[in-house]
Design a protein around this motif. Structure first.
Motif, PDB file in Angstrom:
ATOM      1  N   ARG A   1      21.027   9.926  -3.891  1.00  0.00           N
ATOM      2  CA  ARG A   1      20.780   8.679  -3.062  1.00  0.00           C
ATOM      3  C   ARG A   1      20.497   9.314  -2.068  1.00  0.00           C
ATOM      4  N   ALA A   2      20.840  10.158  -1.197  1.00  0.00           N
ATOM      5  CA  ALA A   2      20.048  10.569   0.345  1.00  0.00           C
ATOM      6  C   ALA A   2      18.798  10.957  -0.357  1.00  0.00           C
ATOM      7  N   TYR A   3      18.732  11.668  -1.159  1.00  0.00           N
ATOM      8  CA  TYR A   3      17.508  12.707  -1.400  1.00  0.00           C
ATOM      9  C   TYR A   3      15.916  12.131  -1.349  1.00  0.00           C
ATOM     10  N   ALA A   4      17.183  10.500  -2.854  1.00  0.00           N
ATOM     11  CA  ALA A   4      15.989   9.229  -2.751  1.00  0.00           C
ATOM     12  C   ALA A   4      15.173   8.811  -1.990  1.00  0.00           C
ATOM     13  N   MET A   5      16.393   8.287  -0.668  1.00  0.00           N
ATOM     14  CA  MET A   5      16.061   8.045   0.472  1.00  0.00           C
ATOM     15  C   MET A   5      14.964   8.551   1.125  1.00  0.00           C
ATOM     16  N   GLY A   6      15.451  10.063   1.437  1.00  0.00           N
ATOM     17  CA  GLY A   6      14.452  10.866   2.713  1.00  0.00           C
ATOM     18  C   GLY A   6      13.283  11.050   1.372  1.00  0.00           C
ATOM     19  N   PHE A   7      12.792  10.963   0.258  1.00  0.00           N
ATOM     20  CA  PHE A   7      12.173  10.914  -0.509  1.00  0.00           C
ATOM     21  C   PHE A   7      10.971   9.756  -0.262  1.00  0.00           C
ATOM     22  N   ASN A   8      11.267   8.929  -0.031  1.00  0.00           N
ATOM     23  CA  ASN A   8      10.585   7.334  -0.492  1.00  0.00           C
ATOM     24  C   ASN A   8      10.160   7.162   1.303  1.00  0.00           C
ATOM     25  N   TRP A   9      10.993   7.875   2.275  1.00  0.00           N
ATOM     26  CA  TRP A   9      10.798   7.388   3.888  1.00  0.00           C
ATOM     27  C   TRP A   9       9.666   9.089   4.100  1.00  0.00           C
ATOM     28  N   VAL A  10       9.166   9.822   3.360  1.00  0.00           N
ATOM     29  CA  VAL A  10       8.385  10.409   3.484  1.00  0.00           C
ATOM     30  C   VAL A  10       6.721  10.422   2.935  1.00  0.00           C
ATOM     31  N   PHE A  11       7.137   9.569   1.955  1.00  0.00           N
ATOM     32  CA  PHE A  11       6.121   8.728   1.790  1.00  0.00           C
ATOM     33  C   PHE A  11       5.291   7.670   2.989  1.00  0.00           C
ATOM     34  N   LEU A  12       6.774   7.098   2.845  1.00  0.00           N
ATOM     35  CA  LEU A  12       5.930   5.994   3.911  1.00  0.00           C
ATOM     36  C   LEU A  12       5.679   6.688   5.258  1.00  0.00           C
ATOM     37  N   ARG A  13       6.121   7.306   5.529  1.00  0.00           N
ATOM     38  CA  ARG A  13       5.778   7.875   6.559  1.00  0.00           C
ATOM     39  C   ARG A  13       4.386   8.745   6.976  1.00  0.00           C
ATOM     40  N   LEU A  14       3.906   9.237   5.841  1.00  0.00           N
ATOM     41  CA  LEU A  14       2.870  10.033   5.900  1.00  0.00           C
ATOM     42  C   LEU A  14       1.862   8.966   5.526  1.00  0.00           C
ATOM     43  N   ILE A  15       1.793   8.033   3.886  1.00  0.00           N
ATOM     44  CA  ILE A  15       0.690   7.539   3.104  1.00  0.00           C
ATOM     45  C   ILE A  15       0.765   6.315   3.830  1.00  0.00           C
ATOM     46  N   ALA A  16       1.539   5.424   4.347  1.00  0.00           N
ATOM     47  CA  ALA A  16       1.695   4.302   5.293  1.00  0.00           C
ATOM     48  C   ALA A  16       2.053   4.050   6.531  1.00  0.00           C
ATOM     49  N   SER A  17       2.421   4.890   7.477  1.00  0.00           N
ATOM     50  CA  SER A  17       2.933   4.307   8.835  1.00  0.00           C
ATOM     51  C   SER A  17       1.874   4.775   9.577  1.00  0.00           C
ATOM     52  N   ILE A  18       1.400   6.192   8.915  1.00  0.00           N
ATOM     53  CA  ILE A  18       0.347   6.946  10.220  1.00  0.00           C
ATOM     54  C   ILE A  18      -0.996   6.279   9.870  1.00  0.00           C
ATOM     55  N   PRO A  19      -1.653   5.404   8.341  1.00  0.00           N
ATOM     56  CA  PRO A  19      -2.708   5.291   8.656  1.00  0.00           C
ATOM     57  C   PRO A  19      -2.497   3.937   8.726  1.00  0.00           C
ATOM     58  N   GLY A  20      -1.324   3.161   8.731  1.00  0.00           N
ATOM     59  CA  GLY A  20      -1.618   1.978   8.907  1.00  0.00           C
ATOM     60  C   GLY A  20      -1.819   0.870  10.035  1.00  0.00           C
ATOM     61  N   PRO A  21      -1.410   2.001  11.477  1.00  0.00           N
ATOM     62  CA  PRO A  21      -1.950   1.328  12.393  1.00  0.00           C
ATOM     63  C   PRO A  21      -3.669   1.453  12.632  1.00  0.00           C
ATOM     64  N   ILE A  22      -3.827   2.859  12.214  1.00  0.00           N
ATOM     65  CA  ILE A  22      -5.081   2.921  11.972  1.00  0.00           C
ATOM     66  C   ILE A  22      -5.986   2.018  11.440  1.00  0.00           C
ATOM     67  N   ILE A  23      -5.677   1.580  10.490  1.00  0.00           N
ATOM     68  CA  ILE A  23      -6.131   0.649   9.687  1.00  0.00           C
ATOM     69  C   ILE A  23      -6.500  -1.151  10.201  1.00  0.00           C
TER      70      ILE A  23
END
Length: 660
Positions: free
Chosen positions: A562-584
């Motif tokens: 469970r903890a790893y699944a949440m962390g794995f999810n946040w890796v994607f959210l941080r790198l794929i969503a939160s970084i390009p989001g403001p740029i887009i």
């Protein structure tokens, strides 16, 4: 006996934790006195964790966004540079969160949370340090013989302005950019532990049926933090940066040169998080009742046929644990849907104050407060609604995914309500011709023509943006561009009146003895209220699906992951969503700019946006991206439902075989 204790009888399933002590005590090392044991309860844990969520959210999602323009002006940073600051936080969060969440699965999660609060607090204090080492702020126009009136100037006026700006601004302050990056890196590393590990820590120490409500409480508080951050930040920014010293005469909160005391916000938040880390460190690894709750979760896991391989003991197991998550189709589709969701959240969230300013002609502090109140109502309502629906309908992973999909569709439809915006007011040389220059034409979009026959003799090259409102209802770039030769500051009304303006036709000269006043023109706009209603619905729908999507994610993986699944999810959210989001989102907003100016260092600043254009770009971005997210949630639900049907068929076959 509490309601949770009555919800389900204790199972006979044996766990690996049966040899662990029955009681876990609150304290620090050997210091575990009885007087502190009232804290050793899930309600106290939730309270402290929610306090950490509140302060962290208030700072990272509230204060950082509110103070972006202040930091940009004070330290002479370009917009692209300031926009890169959140990227430092996201990258740090992704890297540290990935490793920490993996190891936390088999270790003391409370200690990880405490370390995260401490790191985030230290990062906030580091973020405020540039103010104390950069010296006092000196507005350029106050520190030199600069004037923006239509008076005789030397031929080298523009060069002299840039030279004065270079000396007066102490150009070295740009180097503090790296201190801001360091602060963001530390804050990101600490804050990510809160979400990667915090949800799993709370979930494993409460009854499975009540887990959704506790997580809903955390999520609800996570919306309160940023909202209060916007409201408090807007108020603090009305305090001058060099407080307790007063601002120079003529510099008010309505002046473009005004900078608020942004640093106070980060000192308060940093100190609060350091204090919060102390009680967090005292919680035991397992709270009373943990063994019973784990038995119930294992029963649920057995019902859903999830095999728990108990990963987390060695770093060598990371590839196997990662492969198990990647091949978990419902989980990965939930992650994909949340990626689309967070592209919008991270992008719009950073620029929403600017969007409100542009669409409804609001000052920054007022836009911040309005956004804070809307987020407070819509976000809190949505979070609670999501948790209540999960609780009332006793939803499993499949039903939670279905609810997430329905709420996503509502969210997409609500986005079109954001098309409400005010009409653009006339701005001489930008979106309308100069009134007293009939030969001038209306400029093309994004190609202003600020020179006119009425200001040809004013030598306005090098004059900085300082908009004034003429009595003719037209906004002008500066007093110089309006042909004004005199101005008088009125301390009572905190405004400057300008007279003898050659570009302004004053038909009421006998009753109005001035031609213009400082500040851009404005007028009441009837569309702010419907926009606020639509935004509240959109935020409520977006917030409502956070709890069911989180619960669906937690229930789609084995206990130890469970903890790893949440962390794995946040890796994607941080790198794929939160970084390009403001740029887009930032790129679309830049396309709506109608007035760019070049600074002395060659950087560009946008001062005026087309409200209609920005509205279309923002709504289009939100609708398309969130629709893609809804599709991902739909497919995830189908896979969830397929697995449930397959499992039910298997159970029926087993029953028939036993009967035979």
């Amino acid at each position: 006996m509490s309601i949770e204790d009555k919800e389900k009888p204790i199972s006979n399933v044996q766990t690996a934790d049966d040899n662990e002590p029955e009681e876990s005590y609150f304290g620090y090392g050997p210091f575990r006195p009885k007087c502190l044991q009232f804290l050793n309860h899930r309600w106290c844990l939730i309270f402290i964790v929610c306090l950490q969520v509140f302060v962290s959210g208030m700072m990272i999602s509230g204060f950082v966004g509110v103070t972006v323009s202040s930091i940009e002006k004070r330290f002479h940073l370009r917009s692209t540079e300031v926009g890169g600051l959140p990227a430092g936080e996201e990258i740090s969060a992704a890297v540290t969160g990935f490793i920490a969440s993996y190891y936390a699965g088999q270790r003391h999660k409370g200690r990880f949370l405490s370390a995260g609060a401490l790191a985030t607090g230290i990062g906030a204090i580091v973020y405020s340090l540039p103010h104390f080492f950069a010296g006092e702020y000196q507005p350029i126009s106050t520190a030199s013989n600069y004037t923006d009136l239509c008076v005789a100037k030397s031929a080298s006026f523009a060069a002299e302005v840039c030279a004065a700006e270079s000396v007066g601004s102490n150009a070295y302050v740009r180097n503090f950019f790296f201190v801001f990056i360091l602060g963001q890196l530390i804050m990101g590393a600490g804050n990510n532990l809160l979400w990667n590990i915090g949800c799993a820590y709370v979930s494993e120490n409460v009854h499975p049926k009540s887990s959704a409500m506790y997580i809903a409480a955390m999520m609800t508080v996570s919306t309160l933090g940023p909202s209060i951050g916007y409201i408090a930040g807007g108020n603090i920014l009305t305090i001058y940066i060099n407080t307790p010293k007063s601002p120079p005469e003529g510099i008010t909160i309505f002046d473009a040169r005004w900078i608020g005391a942004w640093w106070i916000l980060f000192l308060i938040a940093g100190g609060g998080l350091i204090l919060i880390s102390i009680p967090l460190f005292g919680f035991p690894r397992f709270l009373p009742g943990y063994k019973k709750f784990k038995r119930l979760r294992l029963e649920e896991a057995a019902e859903t046929a999830k095999v728990d391989n108990e990963y987390g003991h060695s770093i060598k197991e990371i590839p196997k644990a990662t492969k198990e998550l990647i091949t978990n189709v419902p989980y990965m589709l939930l992650v994909a849907g949340l990626i689309f969701e967070y592209i919008v959240v991270s992008g719009i969230g950073l620029f929403f104050v600017k969007i409100l300013e542009a669409q409804f002609r609001l000052p920054a502090y007022e836009a911040s407060s309005i956004l804070g109140y809307i987020g407070l109502g819509g976000g809190a309502t949505g979070m609670l609604l999501g948790g209540i629906l999960m609780r009332v309908f006793n939803m499993n992973g499949s039903k939670a995914t279905f609810l997430t999909m329905i709420l996503s569709i509502i969210d997409v439809l609500a986005a079109f309500w954001l098309l409400f915006s005010c009409e653009n007011l006339p701005f001489a040389g930008v979106n309308s011709a100069y009134p007293l220059t009939p030969t001038s034409s209306i400029p093309e979009f994004g190609k202003p023509i600020l020179a006119a026959t009425c200001n040809n003799d004013c030598m306005c090259k090098g004059v900085k943006f300082n908009p004034i409102c003429g009595v003719d209802g037209v906004t002008y770039f500066s007093p110089c561009h309006a042909g004004c030769t005199s101005g008088i500051y009125n301390p009572t009304y905190l405004t400057t009146s300008y007279a003898n303006c050659s570009c302004i036709k004053n038909v009421n000269q006998t009753t109005v003895r001035f031609d213009a006043v400082s500040g851009a023109c404005t007028e009441p706009c009837p569309y702010l209220t419907p926009f606020a209603i639509g935004l509240t619905i959109s935020i409520a729908a977006a917030a409502s699906k956070i709890v069911p999507s989180t619960e669906a994610m937690l229930r789609s993986v084995p206990e130890s992951q469970r903890a790893y699944a949440m962390g794995f999810n946040w890796v994607f959210l941080r790198l794929i969503a939160s970084i390009p989001g403001p740029i887009i989102v930032g790129a679309f907003i830049d396309r709506s700019c109608t007035l760019w100016t070049k600074d002395c260092d060659g950087s560009s600043t946008c001062w005026v946006y087309d409200s209609r254009s920005i509205s279309y770009h923002v709504v289009g971005t939100i609708a398309v991206i969130k629709f893609l997210g809804a599709i991902c949630f739909f497919i995830s639900w189908r896979y969830y439902k397929h697995d449930d049907t397959k499992r039910n068929s298997t159970e029926e076959e087993e029953k028939e075989n036993r009967m035979l």
